[in-house]
Design a protein around this motif. Structure first.
Motif, PDB file in Angstrom:
ATOM      1  N   THR A   1      52.051  66.392  27.196  1.00 54.86           N
ATOM      2  CA  THR A   1      51.214  65.731  26.185  1.00 54.86           C
ATOM      3  C   THR A   1      51.912  64.459  25.679  1.00 54.86           C
ATOM      4  OG1 THR A   1      52.104  67.244  24.514  1.00 54.86           O
ATOM      5  CG2 THR A   1      49.954  67.775  25.410  1.00 54.86           C
ATOM      6  N   ASP A   2      53.230  64.492  25.584  1.00 61.27           N
ATOM      7  CA  ASP A   2      53.986  63.302  25.160  1.00 61.27           C
ATOM      8  C   ASP A   2      53.750  62.137  26.109  1.00 61.27           C
ATOM      9  OD1 ASP A   2      55.307  63.403  22.756  1.00 61.27           O
ATOM     10  OD2 ASP A   2      57.006  64.544  23.555  1.00 61.27           O
TER      11      ASP A   2
ATOM     12  N   TYR B   1      54.444  71.762  28.256  1.00 64.09           N
ATOM     13  CA  TYR B   1      53.214  71.308  27.594  1.00 64.09           C
ATOM     14  C   TYR B   1      53.524  70.155  26.640  1.00 64.09           C
ATOM     15  CZ  TYR B   1      48.919  71.678  24.754  1.00 64.09           C
ATOM     16  OH  TYR B   1      47.750  71.428  24.086  1.00 64.09           O
ATOM     17  N   ALA B   2      54.589  70.333  25.859  1.00 56.99           N
ATOM     18  CA  ALA B   2      54.995  69.282  24.913  1.00 56.99           C
ATOM     19  C   ALA B   2      55.322  67.992  25.661  1.00 56.99           C
ATOM     20  CB  ALA B   2      56.188  69.757  24.091  1.00 56.99           C
ATOM     21  N   SER B   3      56.031  68.116  26.770  1.00 53.66           N
ATOM     22  CA  SER B   3      56.415  66.945  27.548  1.00 53.66           C
ATOM     23  C   SER B   3      55.187  66.290  28.190  1.00 53.66           C
ATOM     24  CB  SER B   3      57.431  67.360  28.619  1.00 53.66           C
ATOM     25  OG  SER B   3      57.623  66.323  29.532  1.00 53.66           O
TER      26      SER B   3
ATOM     27  N   SER C   1      45.673  72.315  17.801  1.00 53.91           N
ATOM     28  CA  SER C   1      46.096  73.271  18.821  1.00 53.91           C
ATOM     29  C   SER C   1      45.675  74.687  18.445  1.00 53.91           C
ATOM     30  CB  SER C   1      47.615  73.219  18.970  1.00 53.91           C
ATOM     31  OG  SER C   1      48.045  74.315  19.753  1.00 53.91           O
TER      32      SER C   1
ATOM     33  N   LEU D   1      48.418  68.995  17.337  1.00 54.22           N
ATOM     34  CA  LEU D   1      49.150  68.766  18.574  1.00 54.22           C
ATOM     35  C   LEU D   1      50.083  67.593  18.258  1.00 54.22           C
ATOM     36  CD1 LEU D   1      47.081  69.972  21.205  1.00 54.22           C
ATOM     37  CD2 LEU D   1      48.464  68.135  22.131  1.00 54.22           C
ATOM     38  N   ALA D   2      51.368  67.823  18.278  1.00 53.92           N
ATOM     39  CA  ALA D   2      52.327  66.842  17.763  1.00 53.92           C
ATOM     40  C   ALA D   2      52.148  65.456  18.395  1.00 53.92           C
ATOM     41  CB  ALA D   2      53.748  67.351  17.975  1.00 53.92           C
TER      42      ALA D   2
END
Ligand SMILES: *[C@@H]1O[C@H](CO)[C@@H](O)[C@H](O)[C@H]1NC(C)=O
Length: 256
Positions: A83-84, A79-81, A117, A149-150
């Motif tokens: 969204t990045d 998910y982090a990847s 988030s 959300l970072a």
């Protein structure tokens, strides 16, 4: 009369066969479990593709067999990847835009699963496998501690410096304004040009209608809607539409 040594041989052979068939059964059980896991994983990955491309619509819950898949997706590196990368694409586009100095170049952001988030809420509510409970969700909103959300915070900060007008357009109710503003500030967002909620007169409207109407009003006020960021297609589709739309992932729930 069977000689004793043959009896002994049969005994050992019998024991060996029993032993190996037990191992065989264990291996079989493990294989069945592993292939059930593999087939769930394959199915859920395809299901997620269908959801993100807007092929699947009007779904109410995550298929139960995908509970672990969605849990892993949301909590792990994927998910982090994902969204990045969405944010990298958004920034690549933003840098190509010639921003006028009239303060009318707008970037529209959705709030839930876009700027903020709600994963901490969904983590204790089945990751979307349960039917949405508005009461308990609103209780969570009222706490006002949804994290940023970072990747979106990174995008927001850079767009702000570039001179875009940040317009926050959320399906949350006007009654949730104060707690939402506090939550956004706490999460690191600031200096938005406007924060638009659903009014009483918007109740019952599909998100896509409500958000299109607000975009039309923004254009009537002179804004140029350069881009929209949202986790739902209903944040992005409809008329008028932004020049570019950036879809963030969300395999936990669907809003039409
Ligand atoms: C929804 O959440 C409220 C508040 O937490 C709870 O009292 C209620 O039982 C929940 N409803 C369902 C159907 O789970």
């Amino acid at each position: 009369m069977v000689p004793f040594r043959f009896l002994l041989l049969f005994f050992f052979l019998g024991a060996a066969v029993a032993e190996s068939s037990q191992t065989f059964l264990q291996t079989m059980t493990q294989n069945v479990a592993a292939s059930a896991f593999a087939s769930d994983h394959l199915y859920c990955d395809s299901w997620r593709f269908s959801v993100e491309t807007n092929n699947a619509r009007f779904w109410r819950t995550v298929p139960f067999r995908c509970r672990e898949f969605v849990h892993e997706y949301m909590s792990g590196a994927r998910y982090a990847s994902d969204t990045d990368i969405v944010v990298d694409e958004s920034l690549a586009f933003a840098r190509s835009v010639q921003i006028a100095d009239d303060g009318n170049d707008a970037w529209i952001f959705d709030v839930d699963e876009t700027l903020l988030s709600n994963v901490p809420y969904y983590a204790i509510n089945g990751f979307g496998t349960k039917v949405f409970n508005e009461t308990s969700f609103n209780e969570w909103v009222d706490v006002g501690r949804a994290p940023a959300l970072a990747a979106s915070l990174r995008l927001y900060q850079e767009l702000l410096v570039s001179g875009f007008q940040m317009i926050l357009l959320t399906g949350r109710n006007e009654a949730q304004r104060k707690v939402t503003e506090e939550n956004l500030l706490h999460a690191g967002y600031h200096s938005w040009r406007s924060l638009i909620f659903r009014e009483d007169s918007d109740m019952g409207k599909p998100g896509v209608v409500f958000k299109s109407e607000r975009r039309a009003e923004l254009e009537a006020q002179g804004f140029r809607i350069v881009a929209s960021s949202g986790d739902q297609w209903s944040d992005l589709l409809g008329f008028p539409m932004a020049r570019r739309s950036f879809k963030l992932p969300n395999p936990m729930y669907y809003i039409d």
